[in-house]
Scaffold this active site. Structure first.
Site, PDB file in Angstrom:
ATOM      1  N   HIS A 178      -7.773  -5.590  -0.042  1.00 38.67           N
ATOM      2  CA  HIS A 178      -6.572  -4.751   0.003  1.00 38.67           C
ATOM      3  C   HIS A 178      -5.424  -5.367   0.808  1.00 38.67           C
ATOM      4  O   HIS A 178      -4.259  -5.062   0.548  1.00 38.67           O
ATOM      5  CB  HIS A 178      -6.935  -3.387   0.601  1.00 38.67           C
ATOM      6  N   ASP A 221      -9.659  -5.038  -4.773  1.00 35.14           N
ATOM      7  CA  ASP A 221      -9.080  -4.034  -3.863  1.00 35.14           C
ATOM      8  C   ASP A 221      -9.834  -2.718  -4.031  1.00 35.14           C
ATOM      9  O   ASP A 221      -9.797  -2.108  -5.097  1.00 35.14           O
ATOM     10  CB  ASP A 221      -7.594  -3.852  -4.187  1.00 35.14           C
ATOM     11  N   SER A 258       0.840  -1.204   0.000  1.00 40.07           N
ATOM     12  CA  SER A 258       0.000   0.000   0.000  1.00 40.07           C
ATOM     13  C   SER A 258       0.878   1.258   0.000  1.00 40.07           C
ATOM     14  O   SER A 258       1.699   1.423  -0.898  1.00 40.07           O
ATOM     15  CB  SER A 258      -0.948  -0.042   1.196  1.00 40.07           C
TER      16      SER A 258
END
Length: 390
Positions: A365, A326, A239
């Site tokens: 995610h 995601d 991320s």
């Protein structure tokens, strides 16, 4: 005689009263009203009172709803101006370092998170600035690790097992559950895992910034290199950590010492595109001046995380992992970054691979660690021995 006199007296009084009332209509009206009030009061049902109150209550409820809607509208309009006037608020929303989840976790005790082969310690990338670090040895060493101190863990870094430097994303700490689960997967696959909280996160000192995060990562990388005795060292970013990872690898390549490989989990192209695609921006995304209000505020804090630019300066193998479902970092951003990397001249001759995970797997995610194929994906890409063979 006496009875008759009484009767006559009564008749006289009655006639006199009737004459008086007839001659005084106002008095009669008042008397009738006075008699009617208690009678009406006696006949009136509770339902009639409620019926009379309902219109007023309805009016009050409508008024309250209008007031609430008005306040929401005021807040909606005010937020963009507040962020524009105070861009530091936007920086906090990018880093979310103040969101510490899970709460009440003791980062000095990784054992509480099920990591019985992990050592917690602290390093100083700058004078007076302390950052918290975890080192998890390969899972098959867990018995040896019991009761050992820092010197033993340092010595194990020179073993034959490769090391992964993990750079986590925003919010939470190095002890976040999905991060801990990934450490376990990687450790079971025969890797050392070293992770840390950037300045301003967890129990680390300081305040967050892109430059500070990258400097911390570079410091930890150099600290590891000094102890690895030319062993393999891979960099893994997740991320927001993918932005830190590409910043770090770009610096390493610029100084002529690229890492053995770069692994990007759920990456984005740059922070402006990610912010525009983030679910939090949905209510403002189509507002006129969105870029000026929100995205320029990010740039004003010197936050860029420009992985799309960095891939043109990176010269090492790159593996990108992304789940199709995601919703935090959209799948198309990871795919876009891969397309840029595959066309990069600096990456020419290096392996660049993109591994998608279908929506049906529901990895979203931060749950790619659940993939039973992940260990084999890594060993195939990195050219290391498969799990259990080391």
């Amino acid at each position: 005689m006496r009875k008759r006199n009484n009767s006559l007296t009564a008749e006289h009084d009655s006639a006199t009263t009737g004459t008086l009332l007839d001659s005084e209509p106002d008095l009669k009206q008042r008397t009738d009203r006075g008699a009617a009030v208690p009678a009406a009061g006696g006949r009136q049902s509770p339902g009639e009172n409620r019926g009379m109150g309902k219109p007023f209550r309805r009016l009050g409820l409508v008024g309250k709803l209008k007031r609430i809607v008005l306040w929401l509208l005021v807040v909606y309009v005010a937020i963009p101006f507040i962020i524009k006037l105070c861009p530091s608020i936007q920086a906090k929303l990018v880093f979310l370092n103040f969101v510490r989840m899970p709460y009440f976790i003791d980062l000095k005790r990784p054992l509480d998170q099920g990591l019985n082969h992990t050592h917690n310690f602290y390093l100083e990338p700058e004078a007076g600035l302390k950052i918290g670090v975890w080192h998890t040895v390969p899972a098959h060493m867990w018995r040896e690790a019991q009761g050992k101190q820092g010197d033993w863990f340092d010595a194990m870094l020179s073993s034959a097992h490769p090391v992964i430097l993990y750079l986590h994303g925003n919010a939470g700490t190095r002890g976040g559950d999905h991060r801990v689960q990934l450490y376990k997967v990687l450790s079971s696959s025969g890797y050392h895992v070293v992770t840390f909280d950037y300045r301003g996160w967890g129990d680390s000192d300081g305040s967050p910034s892109e430059g500070g995060m990258t400097s911390d990562a570079l410091f930890i990388y150099d600290w590891l290199k000094q102890r690895l005795n030319k062993r393999l060292l891979y960099i893994w970013g997740h991320s927001l950590g993918t932005g830190v990872a590409t910043n770090l690898v770009r610096r390493l390549c610029d100084r002529g010492s690229p890492p053995e490989a770069l692994i990007l989990e759920s990456p984005f192209t740059n922070i402006r595109e990610e912010a525009k695609s983030h679910p939090f921006s949905m209510v403002y995304r189509y507002l006129p001046g969105f870029d000026w209000f929100f995205l320029d505020a990010i740039t004003a804090n010197n936050i860029r995380f420009a992985s799309d630019e960095n891939v043109n300066h990176i010269s090492c193998p790159v593996l990108i992992l992304h789940a199709e479902d995601d919703s935090v970092v959209p799948f198309y951003l990871g795919k876009k970054l891969y397309n840029m990397a595959s066309q990069s001249k600096s990456l020419s001759g290096h392996k660049v691979q993109f591994v998608p995970f279908p929506s049906s797997l529901a990895y979203k995610h931060k749950f790619i660690y659940r993939s039973p194929e992940l260990p084999n994906i890594l060993s195939d890409f990195l050219g290391t021995a498969p799990p259990g063979a080391q």
